[in-house]
Design a protein around this motif. Structure first.
Motif, PDB file in Angstrom:
ATOM      1  N   SER A 225      -0.271   2.328  -1.067  1.00 43.59           N
ATOM      2  CA  SER A 225      -1.673   1.989  -1.315  1.00 43.59           C
ATOM      3  C   SER A 225      -2.173   1.026  -0.250  1.00 43.59           C
ATOM      4  O   SER A 225      -1.403   0.225   0.294  1.00 43.59           O
ATOM      5  N   ALA A 226      -3.471   1.105   0.029  1.00 40.76           N
ATOM      6  CA  ALA A 226      -4.086   0.222   1.026  1.00 40.76           C
ATOM      7  C   ALA A 226      -5.533  -0.040   0.635  1.00 40.76           C
ATOM      8  O   ALA A 226      -6.042   0.498  -0.361  1.00 40.76           O
ATOM      9  N   ASP A 241      -4.236  -2.388   7.719  1.00 39.13           N
ATOM     10  CA  ASP A 241      -3.786  -1.279   8.562  1.00 39.13           C
ATOM     11  C   ASP A 241      -3.898   0.108   7.923  1.00 39.13           C
ATOM     12  O   ASP A 241      -3.680   1.114   8.598  1.00 39.13           O
ATOM     13  N   GLY A 242      -4.155   0.180   6.650  1.00 44.65           N
ATOM     14  CA  GLY A 242      -4.317   1.482   6.015  1.00 44.65           C
ATOM     15  C   GLY A 242      -2.995   2.094   5.549  1.00 44.65           C
ATOM     16  O   GLY A 242      -1.908   1.760   6.026  1.00 44.65           O
ATOM     17  N   THR A 247       2.803   4.089   5.792  1.00 42.82           N
ATOM     18  CA  THR A 247       3.762   5.167   5.514  1.00 42.82           C
ATOM     19  C   THR A 247       4.541   5.537   6.768  1.00 42.82           C
ATOM     20  O   THR A 247       5.761   5.771   6.717  1.00 42.82           O
ATOM     21  N   ALA A 248       3.853   5.593   7.912  1.00 45.43           N
ATOM     22  CA  ALA A 248       4.533   5.912   9.171  1.00 45.43           C
ATOM     23  C   ALA A 248       5.595   4.859   9.486  1.00 45.43           C
ATOM     24  O   ALA A 248       6.699   5.194   9.939  1.00 45.43           O
ATOM     25  N   ASN A 327       5.708  -4.960   4.022  1.00 48.01           N
ATOM     26  CA  ASN A 327       4.425  -4.265   4.135  1.00 48.01           C
ATOM     27  C   ASN A 327       3.554  -4.763   5.273  1.00 48.01           C
ATOM     28  O   ASN A 327       3.520  -5.947   5.593  1.00 48.01           O
ATOM     29  N   LEU A 328       2.820  -3.806   5.861  1.00 51.40           N
ATOM     30  CA  LEU A 328       1.757  -4.152   6.788  1.00 51.40           C
ATOM     31  C   LEU A 328       0.604  -4.810   6.012  1.00 51.40           C
ATOM     32  O   LEU A 328       0.523  -4.693   4.780  1.00 51.40           O
ATOM     33  N   PRO A 329      -0.311  -5.491   6.693  1.00 54.10           N
ATOM     34  CA  PRO A 329      -1.399  -6.192   6.009  1.00 54.10           C
ATOM     35  C   PRO A 329      -2.214  -5.288   5.078  1.00 54.10           C
ATOM     36  O   PRO A 329      -2.548  -4.149   5.414  1.00 54.10           O
ATOM     37  N   HIS A 330      -2.478  -5.801   3.884  1.00 53.63           N
ATOM     38  CA  HIS A 330      -3.294  -5.144   2.865  1.00 53.63           C
ATOM     39  C   HIS A 330      -2.729  -3.789   2.436  1.00 53.63           C
ATOM     40  O   HIS A 330      -3.479  -2.864   2.100  1.00 53.63           O
TER      41      HIS A 330
END
Length: 439
Positions: A225-226, A241-242, A247-248, A327-330
């Motif tokens: 989720s983002a 980052d979405g 996921t990538a 996790n990446l941001p947000h």
């Protein structure tokens, strides 16, 4: 490991010392081999009969019909047959369970399956035989193996060698697509293994290899989720980052760690993402929606893990959980796991069974038989019993093209596999009878 009878290790260790060399044994072996040669055309005809009955896993009546053909033959050999039904909502035919009780020798479990991957409307439906080449749905996976088992038993029965022997036969009706829950669909198979000293399975084989280890299988499902926002703000402190970038990142790290773990594979089988994503289990289809100028809000992905031991599976799952937490941001991620097949790990008892098979193969002039590479085989029913009993697999005929319209069987490999199985069982029975303390 549990479920071994006290004499198992002893009689296999003593096998070379008690190999059948006397004239009586040679005569019996020759009679067994002669029976197989004399009935080989009949054996091929029976294979043709069952191959030409469509028994795709979901074809309940077809699976039952194939089971009835085998049950009739087993009954002639002194077996009592039972059909194990599955609940209606499982949409599976059930399993054929045949038993022959006796007090002479080890308790042996023989395993096969009645179903194929080919549905009722498949164009690939008919048996063909040209020279040493047979084609048809299930000729090696695994109606050919079932028929190897049957005609090896027929040869032993004709020579009186099955008298007093305890043998269980379990032919599952849904090996190609196991009905959930596993605790129900494989309950009786596991119970049969716990009552046995060894299990022999008849998936397709090779002349120089047998399976004493095969990887288990587990499913995983990843949800990411983002924050949804305008695409022009991606990577910003406010938007992040979405879901697709996150996921990538996760899948790239999955790829890196899995490459460094022997016998482990991690396959992302399908993925969908955007502003929405979903999966329809009934049709096994994914849907997603999104726009070029919107930061993707969700991603759903799923796939499988293949592993050689429970310890390796647990380690892999722990590493995957660790990766998704970075996790990446947000963004955020969750992963769930579903057990499918346990692993068939290498054990000393499995190696000893392989040693018996190797001895028999060389006696027949077929050459040595060595162990398989675990990564070369997919999961199979033997995996459910291997944690409980000494096990060996791939005793069926040799061929190729499983699960394709090019599935084929080598007729000489069919004959050899039958002879090898018959003498393997003979050797196991005889070695127990010769054990010096009578255990």
């Amino acid at each position: 490991m549990t479920g071994f009878r006290s004499f198992f290790v002893a009689f296999v260790f003593f096998l070379p010392a008690f190999a059948a060399n006397c004239a009586e044994d040679l005569q019996e072996k020759d009679q067994v081999l002669s029976y197989i040669d004399r009935h080989f055309e009949e054996q091929i005809s029976f294979l043709e009969k069952v191959v030409n009955i469509n028994s795709g896993t979901r074809n309940i009546s077809g699976v039952r019909k194939v089971g009835e053909e085998f049950a009739a033959e087993f009954e002639k050999l002194g077996f009592k047959n039972f059909w194990i039904k599955m609940p209606f909502e499982m949409k599976r035919a059930g399993h054929l369970y045949s038993q022959r009780e006796g007090e002479d020798g080890p308790h042996i479990l023989l395993i096969g399956h009645l179903d194929t991957v080919f549905s009722k409307d498949s164009d690939f439906q008919k048996f063909t035989h040209q020279g040493n080449h047979i084609t048809g749905p299930g000729v090696v996976d695994m109606k050919g193996g079932d028929v190897v088992m049957l005609y090896a038993l027929k040869a032993l029965h004709a020579c009186g060698i099955l008298d007093g022997k305890s043998i269980k036969i379990f032919l599952t009706g849904d090996e190609e697509n196991v009905g959930p829950p596993l605790s129900l669909s494989r309950r009786e198979l596991i119970d049969a293994a716990k009552q046995s000293d060894m299990a022999l399975s008849f998936e397709s084989g090779q002349q120089d290899q047998a399976v004493i280890a095969r990887r288990g299988a587990s499913l995983w499902s990843l949800g990411v989720s983002a924050k949804r926002a305008h695409s022009s703000t991606i990577f910003s402190e406010d938007s992040g980052d979405g879901a697709i970038y996150e996921t990538a990142r996760i899948l790239k790290k999955f790829h890196k760690f899995a490459q460094n773990m022997p016998n482990l594979t991690l396959n992302p089988a399908v993925i969908a993402g955007g502003t929405s994503a979903g999966f329809d289990a009934g049709s096994a289809t994914w849907t997603s929606a999104g726009k070029d100028n919107i930061i993707p809000q969700v991603v759903e992905s799923r796939g499988d893990l293949r592993f050689i031991s429970r310890e390796q599976l647990d380690d892999a799952r722990a590493e995957m959980r660790k990766i998704i937490e970075e996790n990446l941001p947000h963004t955020s991620a969750e992963i769930t796991f579903t057990d499918l097949y346990p692993a068939m790990s290498i054990t000393p008892e499995n190696k000893r069974l392989l040693g018996v098979l190797d001895e028999v193969s060389q006696e027949l002039g077929y050459g040595p038989v060595g162990p398989n590479q675990p990564g070369d085989r997919g999961a199979g029913d033997i995996s459910f019993v291997a944690p409980h009993v000494a096990s060996i697999d791939a005793l069926g005929p040799w061929g190729g093209g499983s699960h394709t319209t090019q599935e084929w069987l080598d007729t000489e490999g069919f004959r050899k596999a039958t002879k090898r199985t018959a003498l393997l069982l003979y050797q196991i029975f005889q070695s127990h009878q010769r054990h010096p303390d009578g255990s």
